[in-house]
Enzyme design. Structure first.
Site, short mmCIF file in Angstrom:
data_model
loop_
_atom_site.label_atom_id
_atom_site.label_comp_id
_atom_site.label_asym_id
_atom_site.label_seq_id
_atom_site.Cartn_x
_atom_site.Cartn_y
_atom_site.Cartn_z
N CYS A 79 60.24 -17.88 -3.64
CA CYS A 79 59.61 -16.61 -4.00
C CYS A 79 58.20 -16.49 -3.39
O CYS A 79 58.09 -16.34 -2.18
CB CYS A 79 59.64 -16.45 -5.52
SG CYS A 79 59.56 -14.72 -5.99
N HIS A 170 64.54 -18.23 -7.84
CA HIS A 170 63.97 -19.45 -8.44
C HIS A 170 65.07 -20.40 -8.93
O HIS A 170 65.41 -20.40 -10.12
CB HIS A 170 63.11 -19.07 -9.66
CG HIS A 170 61.86 -18.37 -9.33
ND1 HIS A 170 60.64 -19.01 -9.22
CD2 HIS A 170 61.61 -17.06 -9.11
CE1 HIS A 170 59.70 -18.13 -8.94
NE2 HIS A 170 60.26 -16.94 -8.86
N GLU A 172 64.84 -23.41 -9.72
CA GLU A 172 64.29 -24.34 -10.74
C GLU A 172 64.35 -23.73 -12.14
O GLU A 172 64.16 -24.45 -13.12
CB GLU A 172 62.85 -24.74 -10.37
CG GLU A 172 61.77 -23.71 -10.65
CD GLU A 172 61.77 -22.51 -9.68
OE1 GLU A 172 62.62 -22.45 -8.79
OE2 GLU A 172 60.90 -21.63 -9.85
#
Ligand code: GLN
Length: 218
Positions: A79, A170, A172
Site C-alpha cells: 500500500c 495488506h 499482513e
C-alpha cells in the site's frame, strides 16, 4: 541468520513480523541505518505515504534503502510502501522510485471506501487469497521488466520485478501467509510448511474470513 526487515517508522510492523515468524523466517524491526546489516529483504508497510516520505528523509533511511537495493536487497511495499517504491505517482513527485510502475493514491475514495475481497493469484497461491484494501492506491501502469500478478477491474493490485514486490492491499492484516511466503522465497529463504499459530490473534483462520465485508473505519 538471514533476516527480513520490517521498516518501523509509522506502524503496521507487528503484523508483518508475526506472519514471518509463523513461517519460521527471522524478522527484525528496521528503524535506522545500522539495522540494515544482515538483511536479505525489507518490507515497507502501509501507512500514510507523505508522512513516511518525510520520516525516511529525517531518519536518513532513503539513501540506505537505495544503496542496499543496489547491493541486492529485495523489497516489498504494501500500500503506502508501494507508493514509496513507485517510479511515477500521479500528480506527485516520486520518493524512492525503484520500480517502473505508475500509481494513483487514494484511488478508491476515502477511508470509508476501504473493503475486503478474495482473488486467485496463481503465481502466489493455489487457493484464493483474502485481500484487504485500506484507502488503497491503484497501480495504473507497469513498465518494462515488471510483471502483473493481479489485475482487477481497471487497475493492477499486485506486481513485481525481479527484485521488488508491490501490493496495494495488506496481506499482513489477513490470516493468509501466502504473500509473506512468496516474498521469503524471492529473498532466497526457505519458509516452513508447518506454520506456527499467530501470536497476535489466535482466532484467525481462513473460515472466519468474511468475503466482501466492509472494514470499520480505522
Ligand atoms: N492512503 C495512503 C496513502 O496514500 C495509503 C494507505 C495505506 O497504506 N493503507 O499514503
Amino acid at each position: 541468520m538471514e533476516t527480513i526487515g520490517v521498516l518501523d517508522l509509522q506502524g503496521d510492523v507487528l503484523e508483518h513480523l508475526d506472519h514471518l515468524e509463523r513461517l519460521g523466517i527471522s524478522g527484525v524491526r528496521v528503524k535506522e541505518p545500522a539495522d540494515f546489516s544482515r538483511l536479505v529483504g525489507l518490507i515497507i508497510p502501509g501507512g500514510e505515504s507523505t508522512c513516511l516520505f518525510r520520516l525516511l528523509n529525517i531518519f536518513g533511511i532513503k539513501e540506505v534503502i537505495d544503496r542496499e537495493f543496489q547491493r541486492g536487497l529485495k523489497l516489498w511495499g504494501t500500500c503506502a510502501g508501494a507508493i514509496l517504491l513507485a517510479k511515477n505517482i500521479v500528480g506527485e513527485s516520486p520518493c524512492l522510485g525503484l520500480i517502473d510502475i505508475e500509481i494513483q493514491r487514494n484511488a478508491f475514495g476515502s477511508q470509508l471506501d476501504s473493503f475486503t475481497c478474495e482473488a486467485l493469484i496463481p503465481h502466489v497461491a493455489q487457493q484464493p487469497v483474502p485481500l484487504t484494501f485500506i484507502r488503497a492506491p491503484k497501480i495504473v501502469r507497469v513498465g518494462e521488466g515488471v510483471d502483473v500478478l493481479l489485475r482487477q477491474d481497471d487497475y493492477i493490485a499486485a506486481a513485481e520485478s525481479s527484485d521488488i514486490l508491490v501490493t496495494v492491499f495488506h496481506p499482513e492484516l489477513t490470516p493468509c501467509l501466502s504473500f509473506h511466503r512468496y516474498f521469503a522465497l524471492k529473498c532466497g529463504l526457505k519458509p516452513h510448511d508447518d506454520v506456527v499459530p499467530s501470536l497476535i490473534d489466535p482466532t484467525w483462520d481462513s473460515r472466519s474470513w468474511t468475503k466482501h465485508s466492509q472494514i470499520a473505519q480505522v
